[in-house]
Design an enzyme around this catalytic site. Structure first.
Site, PDB file in Angstrom:
ATOM      1  N   HIS A   1      -0.869   9.631 -28.080  1.00 40.94           N
ATOM      2  CA  HIS A   1      -1.142   8.323 -27.471  1.00 40.94           C
ATOM      3  C   HIS A   1      -1.844   7.404 -28.468  1.00 40.94           C
ATOM      4  CE1 HIS A   1      -0.922   9.926 -23.034  1.00 40.94           C
ATOM      5  NE2 HIS A   1       0.260   9.750 -23.580  1.00 40.94           N
TER       6      HIS A   1
ATOM      7  N   LYS B   1       3.116  11.111 -11.755  1.00 46.45           N
ATOM      8  CA  LYS B   1       2.246  10.231 -12.539  1.00 46.45           C
ATOM      9  C   LYS B   1       2.978   8.911 -12.736  1.00 46.45           C
ATOM     10  CE  LYS B   1      -0.697  13.298 -15.227  1.00 46.45           C
ATOM     11  NZ  LYS B   1      -1.045  13.762 -16.584  1.00 46.45           N
TER      12      LYS B   1
ATOM     13  N   ARG C   1      -3.023  21.267 -15.077  1.00 45.54           N
ATOM     14  CA  ARG C   1      -2.040  20.230 -15.413  1.00 45.54           C
ATOM     15  C   ARG C   1      -2.358  19.545 -16.744  1.00 45.54           C
ATOM     16  NH1 ARG C   1       0.952  15.694 -11.593  1.00 45.54           N
ATOM     17  NH2 ARG C   1       2.162  14.812 -13.309  1.00 45.54           N
TER      18      ARG C   1
ATOM     19  N   LYS D   1       7.413  22.497 -15.082  1.00 43.44           N
ATOM     20  CA  LYS D   1       6.624  21.337 -14.624  1.00 43.44           C
ATOM     21  C   LYS D   1       6.342  21.439 -13.129  1.00 43.44           C
ATOM     22  CE  LYS D   1       5.244  16.777 -14.984  1.00 43.44           C
ATOM     23  NZ  LYS D   1       5.306  15.506 -15.635  1.00 43.44           N
TER      24      LYS D   1
ATOM     25  N   GLU E   1      -4.389  16.994 -11.605  1.00 39.02           N
ATOM     26  CA  GLU E   1      -4.922  17.298 -12.942  1.00 39.02           C
ATOM     27  C   GLU E   1      -6.425  17.547 -12.939  1.00 39.02           C
ATOM     28  OE1 GLU E   1      -2.917  15.303 -16.241  1.00 39.02           O
ATOM     29  OE2 GLU E   1      -4.838  15.262 -17.278  1.00 39.02           O
TER      30      GLU E   1
ATOM     31  N   HIS F   1       7.707   7.840 -27.649  1.00 36.91           N
ATOM     32  CA  HIS F   1       6.701   8.725 -27.052  1.00 36.91           C
ATOM     33  C   HIS F   1       6.848  10.164 -27.577  1.00 36.91           C
ATOM     34  CE1 HIS F   1       3.872  10.256 -24.107  1.00 36.91           C
ATOM     35  NE2 HIS F   1       4.769  11.133 -23.690  1.00 36.91           N
TER      36      HIS F   1
ATOM     37  N   ARG G   1       0.818  -1.237   0.000  1.00 36.68           N
ATOM     38  CA  ARG G   1       0.000   0.000   0.000  1.00 36.68           C
ATOM     39  C   ARG G   1       0.843   1.276   0.000  1.00 36.68           C
ATOM     40  NH1 ARG G   1      -3.239  -2.927   3.898  1.00 36.68           N
ATOM     41  NH2 ARG G   1      -4.872  -3.990   2.737  1.00 36.68           N
TER      42      ARG G   1
ATOM     43  N   ASN H   1      -0.525  18.003 -21.485  1.00 35.58           N
ATOM     44  CA  ASN H   1      -0.824  16.938 -22.448  1.00 35.58           C
ATOM     45  C   ASN H   1      -0.983  17.455 -23.871  1.00 35.58           C
ATOM     46  OD1 ASN H   1      -0.858  14.643 -20.753  1.00 35.58           O
ATOM     47  ND2 ASN H   1      -2.750  15.419 -19.857  1.00 35.58           N
TER      48      ASN H   1
ATOM     49  N   GLU I   1       9.154  17.025 -25.532  1.00 34.76           N
ATOM     50  CA  GLU I   1       8.496  17.457 -24.278  1.00 34.76           C
ATOM     51  C   GLU I   1       9.061  18.808 -23.819  1.00 34.76           C
ATOM     52  OE1 GLU I   1       5.872  15.933 -23.335  1.00 34.76           O
ATOM     53  OE2 GLU I   1       6.087  13.757 -23.225  1.00 34.76           O
TER      54      GLU I   1
ATOM     55  N   HIS J   1      -0.721  15.082 -26.787  1.00 33.59           N
ATOM     56  CA  HIS J   1      -0.718  13.714 -26.266  1.00 33.59           C
ATOM     57  C   HIS J   1      -1.982  12.929 -26.641  1.00 33.59           C
ATOM     58  CE1 HIS J   1       2.711  15.223 -24.092  1.00 33.59           C
ATOM     59  NE2 HIS J   1       2.881  14.103 -23.419  1.00 33.59           N
TER      60      HIS J   1
END
Ligand code: NAD
Ligand code: GLY
Length: 360
Positions: free
Chosen positions: A251, A142, A240, A226, A236, A264, A120, A244, A184, A247
């Protein structure tokens, strides 16, 4: 050497950036409250940097075990994640065992998710070794894995205790991977930092030639951007999402082309050109802005054309994007170079038109 901070109150943490940080035991010591650690890395990075990191940690009394995974985006999956859990359990790793990610974004995302979920949640430290991971994925918490139906679909927000970005590790990075990271870097300029974008236009040759000073400047400014965004919107719920840019399309490209075939950053670069073209079609920016974006991507050795997929393939894959709300795809669009916003309710015709407009 310089240190930035991600300001998240009790969970604030440092980002150390500089040359030869991997050998700097004094810098690592405060991030480890205990003697046990598990370094997660891959078959490419291990022969390059694992012994160096191990001996630094051993010199401050830490006994690390190593978990060496297969290399590649296609291994950012459930089976590989399980290999990390297996190794942690077999080695009796406990609640206070720190997981250390040594590698690029794939290793960082996988090990961060393992750290978030093992017992956990156990302490986590990022040692990013690609440009992309030093400017983006190691900062902000993330973590996660891909699903066959969608990129980064399973994961958790889980902040590291510290980030150690040794710019010397970039010496062994391929030119293609360097370019992928620059996609990026360009993103920060486009969404919120016009002076940085202009600096990148002027200094792209230096970056491509791996000028140490230029690289350090690009990493510093990217991490500053960032860190500011993450401090304001960790989960987000708003701002935030601007990180993206490109993206949603990117993606879809990564998934449709098979994880790992388009890097990527390459998919993000082509996705950014599509997002710019869509912004122009909606009257937000000028064609000359789109041309400027194409040019900087080209200078960085990045693709500016989208792969020739069926329009429905794009639309189906984008419908699984994490930004979808009440079934509506939300896009990050440019209001100008240096300013972005999030928009929805865009017609399929406009979206498909933008995708088609950036084919070769
Ligand atoms: P990567 O982790 O696959 O690394 C790229 C390649 O470089 C790999 O083959 C790796 O083994 C190799 N490598 C790593 N360090 C090296 C070094 N110093 N010298 C030589 N080779 C080295 O890819 P990446 O571009 O670092 O990261 C991409 C991943 O990051 C994607 O899965 C993407 O989804 C994820 N990502 C996550 C976030 C986030 O916020 N968590 C942000 C952006 C991207
Ligand atoms: N890479 C996007 C984010 O961290 O939010």
């Amino acid at each position: 050497m310089l240190t930035l901070t991600v300001e998240l109150e009790r969970r604030s943490y440092p980002i150390h950036i500089g040359e030869e940080i991997l050998k700097n035991a004094d810098l690592f010591a405060p991030a480890f409250g205990q003697k046990k650690a598990a370094i997660v890395t891959n078959t490419t990075v291990a022969p390059l940097y694992l012994e160096m990191l191990k001996s630094t940690l051993e010199s401050i009394g830490i006994q690390p075990i190593s978990v060496i995974l297969e290399d590649g985006e296609k291994f950012k999956d459930w089976q590989t994640l399980n290999r990390i859990y297996d190794a942690l359990l077999e080695n009796r790793c406990e609640r206070n065992t720190t997981i250390v990610a040594l590698g690029g974004g794939v290793i960082g995302d996988l090990s961060g998710f393992a750290a978030a979920t093992y017992l956990r949640g156990v302490p986590f430290v990022q040692v990013p070794t690609t440009l992309l991971s030093q400017v983006d994925s190691s900062v902000g918490g993330k973590t996660g894995i891909n699903h066959p139906l969608g990129k980064n679909m399973i994961g958790a927000f889980y902040q590291p205790r510290a980030v150690f970005a040794d710019t010397r590790t970039l010496d062994t990075l391929s030119d293609r991977e360097l370019s992928s990271g620059i996609a990026e870097v360009i993103k920060y300029g486009l969404i919120r930092d016009l002076p940085f974008f202009e600096w990148l236009e002027e200094n792209m040759e230096r970056l491509m030639a791996r000028d140490q000073e230029a690289l350090a400047q690009a990493i510093r400014r990217s991490c500053q951007n960032k860190a500011e965004v993450v401090a304001r919107d960790e989960r987000e719920t708003g701002e935030r999402a601007l990180l993206n840019l490109g993206h949603t399309f990117g993606h879809a490209i990564e998934n449709a082309m098979g994880y790992g075939n388009w890097l990527h950053g390459e998919a993000v670069a082509a996705g950014t050109v599509i997002a710019a073209s869509l912004s122009q079609r909606l009257g937000l920016i000028e064609e000359s802005d789109v041309e400027r974006i194409r040019n900087i991507m080209k200078k960085a050795g990045l693709p500016t054309a989208a792969p020739d997929l069926e329009a429905d393939t794009y639309l189906d894959l984008m419908a699984l994007d994490k930004k979808v709300e009440e079934g509506r795809i939300r896009f990050i669009l440019l209001d100008s170079i240096g300013k972005a916003s999030i928009r929805s309710g865009i017609s399929s015709d406009e979206i498909v038109g933008a995708i088609r407009s950036v084919h070769d």
